[in-house]
Design a protein around this motif. Structure first.
Motif, short mmCIF file in Angstrom:
data_model
loop_
_atom_site.label_atom_id
_atom_site.label_comp_id
_atom_site.label_asym_id
_atom_site.label_seq_id
_atom_site.Cartn_x
_atom_site.Cartn_y
_atom_site.Cartn_z
N CYS A 278 0.84 -1.20 0.00
CA CYS A 278 0.00 0.00 0.00
C CYS A 278 0.87 1.24 0.00
CB CYS A 278 -0.92 0.02 1.21
SG CYS A 278 -2.21 -1.23 1.13
N ARG B 292 0.98 4.04 -2.87
CA ARG B 292 0.61 5.43 -2.54
C ARG B 292 1.74 6.39 -2.91
NH1 ARG B 292 -2.68 4.47 3.13
NH2 ARG B 292 -3.98 2.81 2.26
N SER C 71 -8.60 -0.08 1.57
CA SER C 71 -7.85 0.94 2.31
C SER C 71 -7.25 1.98 1.34
CB SER C 71 -6.76 0.24 3.11
OG SER C 71 -5.90 1.18 3.66
N TRP D 164 -7.99 5.86 0.90
CA TRP D 164 -6.86 6.81 0.91
C TRP D 164 -6.96 7.75 -0.29
CZ3 TRP D 164 -3.20 7.14 -3.05
CH2 TRP D 164 -2.14 8.02 -2.80
N ARG E 112 -9.58 8.51 -2.08
CA ARG E 112 -10.75 9.39 -1.99
C ARG E 112 -10.48 10.54 -1.02
NH1 ARG E 112 -15.35 10.36 0.68
NH2 ARG E 112 -14.90 8.96 2.40
N GLN E 113 -9.89 10.20 0.11
CA GLN E 113 -9.61 11.24 1.12
C GLN E 113 -8.59 12.25 0.60
OE1 GLN E 113 -8.43 9.08 4.62
NE2 GLN E 113 -10.53 8.45 5.09
N SER E 114 -7.58 11.73 -0.08
CA SER E 114 -6.53 12.63 -0.60
C SER E 114 -7.11 13.59 -1.63
CB SER E 114 -5.40 11.83 -1.23
OG SER E 114 -4.82 10.99 -0.28
N VAL F 268 0.84 3.34 7.44
CA VAL F 268 -0.46 3.25 6.77
C VAL F 268 -1.56 2.98 7.79
CG1 VAL F 268 -1.80 1.98 5.07
CG2 VAL F 268 0.61 2.42 4.67
N GLU G 263 -5.86 4.65 9.25
CA GLU G 263 -7.09 3.98 8.81
C GLU G 263 -8.03 3.74 9.97
OE1 GLU G 263 -7.03 4.11 5.80
OE2 GLU G 263 -4.88 4.20 5.48
N TRP H 95 -15.57 10.33 6.72
CA TRP H 95 -14.67 11.38 6.24
C TRP H 95 -15.50 12.57 5.75
CZ3 TRP H 95 -9.58 12.30 6.46
CH2 TRP H 95 -9.04 13.22 5.59
N PHE I 268 3.91 14.79 -0.43
CA PHE I 268 3.38 13.49 -0.02
C PHE I 268 3.25 13.45 1.51
CE2 PHE I 268 4.17 9.01 1.26
CZ PHE I 268 3.05 8.43 0.67
N ARG J 282 0.45 15.77 2.75
CA ARG J 282 -0.90 15.21 2.56
C ARG J 282 -1.18 14.12 3.60
NH1 ARG J 282 0.38 15.01 -2.99
NH2 ARG J 282 0.71 12.78 -2.71
N GLU J 283 -0.16 13.27 3.80
CA GLU J 283 -0.36 12.17 4.75
C GLU J 283 -0.54 12.70 6.17
OE1 GLU J 283 -0.70 8.67 3.79
OE2 GLU J 283 -1.13 10.06 2.17
N ARG K 277 -3.96 14.19 6.48
CA ARG K 277 -4.96 13.13 6.57
C ARG K 277 -5.02 12.57 7.99
NH1 ARG K 277 -6.00 8.47 4.28
NH2 ARG K 277 -3.87 7.74 4.54
#
Lengths: 151, 224
Positions: A13, A17, A50, A54, A56-58, B141, B145, B150, B201, B204-205, B208
């Motif tokens: 994943c 990503r 998952s 990810w 969709r949220q991004s 990751v 989750e 959301w 990157f 964004r992470e 999130r």
């Protein structure tokens, strides 16, 4: 070393990503054909809930960031900046004037020191006395002019 | 007697003449507005203050908003916007016209913002704020989750953005709020394009993660 299946999936994943990171803002068709570790991105995305979430949220986050409100700048600030710019422009000739004065003074001092001092110390003294006399006369003339104007 | 080629001052002041004068003035203003940055910079250097005013009006909102996102204070953002344009005006003679004006201007703005933060001595160290160590953060990751719905609001995103390290916030704002290309962000941040991509990157992470955390808290407290 034992690698758990969950760890392996998580690594996959992460790899996917990171790969998609460059083109997250583009249409899905642009990255569908991409591959990592022999796995097609499209296949992984179809199977992995998952990663779907990810993605969709991004994309949601990016869309929202694009619509974040922006603050307007007041006209007063614009006018302040413009008047400061005008002040800089006005100060420039003054700076040039001082530069000219500095050059003239440097030439004068160099002339006195190099040419006259080579002959004698009295040479410098005579120059200074001459200069002081000229300044004194100028001040006297200016004073008398001012006096006449007041009368 | 007046010749046929001569116009008296009275005959010049006709509505037609006035209309053409206004039209000329408007055309002139539109011509200036349509000029590219490089031409406006060239004219500003030659002493045309109107050209600099156009550059100012073209970029002041962008500069203000980028600074505001970094400092989160309107008064400081105003002061630094003014400082940015004055510094740019003084440095115009040394500006390389082969390069793009916008990233050059934004680089001045972001440097001034960083200096301001440095001078104001925030509780965190500047390195921590800037997140200069890129190795410090491969995002896991799993920890993002969580089973939360959301539904992010603009306000929530704005707040979470304020918690990002400065360099990440700067890159995110330039890329997604102001739509700058990677190359220009790289120029502003003095990084390579690939570093900008990995910075984005991570930004964004982290966002999130922050948003998911906030949503989870909101869900557990019943949306208060």
């Amino acid at each position: 070393m034992v690698i758990k299946v969950d760890d392996l999936n998580a690594r996959k994943c992460t790899a996917i990503r990171e790969l998609l990171s460059d083109c997250i803002e583009e249409e899905t068709s642009t990255w569908n054909a991409m591959e990592t570790d022999g796995e097609r991105v499209a296949d992984h995305m179809q199977a992995c809930m998952s990663c779907q979430e990810w993605h969709r949220q991004s994309t949601d986050m990016i869309t929202m960031a694009r619509s974040l409100p922006q603050f307007d700048v007041s006209e007063r600030l614009t006018q302040n900046i413009l008047s400061e710019v005008a002040a800089i422009d006005r100060a420039r000739p003054q700076q040039l004037k001082w530069l000219v004065y500095a050059v003239v003074l440097t030439v004068f001092v160099a002339t006195v020191l190099v040419i006259d001092a080579a002959e004698s110390v009295w040479g410098i003294g005579s120059w200074i006395i001459g200069l002081a006399t000229m300044i004194g006369v100028k001040l006297l003339i200016a004073d008398s002019k001012a006096e006449r104007q007041t009368v | 007697m007046l010749g046929s080629g001569f116009m008296s001052p009275q005959s010049q002041l006709t509505p037609m003449w006035f209309a053409s004068l206004v039209k000329d003035k408007l055309n002139n203003a539109q011509d200036l507005t349509a000029l590219a940055d490089a031409e406006l910079v060239r004219r500003s250097r030659a002493g045309d203050n109107k050209a600099f005013e156009l550059l100012l009006r073209r970029y002041q909102k962008l500069v203000y908003n980028v600074i505001y996102q970094m400092l989160r204070n309107h008064d400081t953002a105003s002061d630094l916007t003014q400082d940015t344009f004055l510094k740019a005006y003084k440095a115009l003679p040394s500006f390389d016209t082969q390069k793009s004006f916008k990233p050059w201007l934004l680089k001045i703005a972001t440097n001034l913002s960083l200096n301001s933060i440095r001078d104001n001595k925030h509780q965190q160290s500047l390195d921590e704020l800037l997140e200069v160590n890129p190795q410090a953060e491969p995002v896991s990751v799993d920890d993002v989750e969580q089973e939360v719905e959301w539904r992010v609001s603009q306000h929530m995103l704005f707040e979470a953005l304020g918690e990002l390290p400065l360099k990440q916030r700067e890159a995110f704002v330039l890329r997604y709020q102001h739509d700058l290309p990677y190359e220009e962000i790289a120029e502003i941040s003095e990084l390579s394009v690939s570093s900008v991509k990995s910075l984005l990157f991570r930004a964004r992470e982290n966002l999130r993660k922050l948003l998911t955390g906030r949503l989870a808290v909101q869900a557990s407290t019943g949306g208060d």
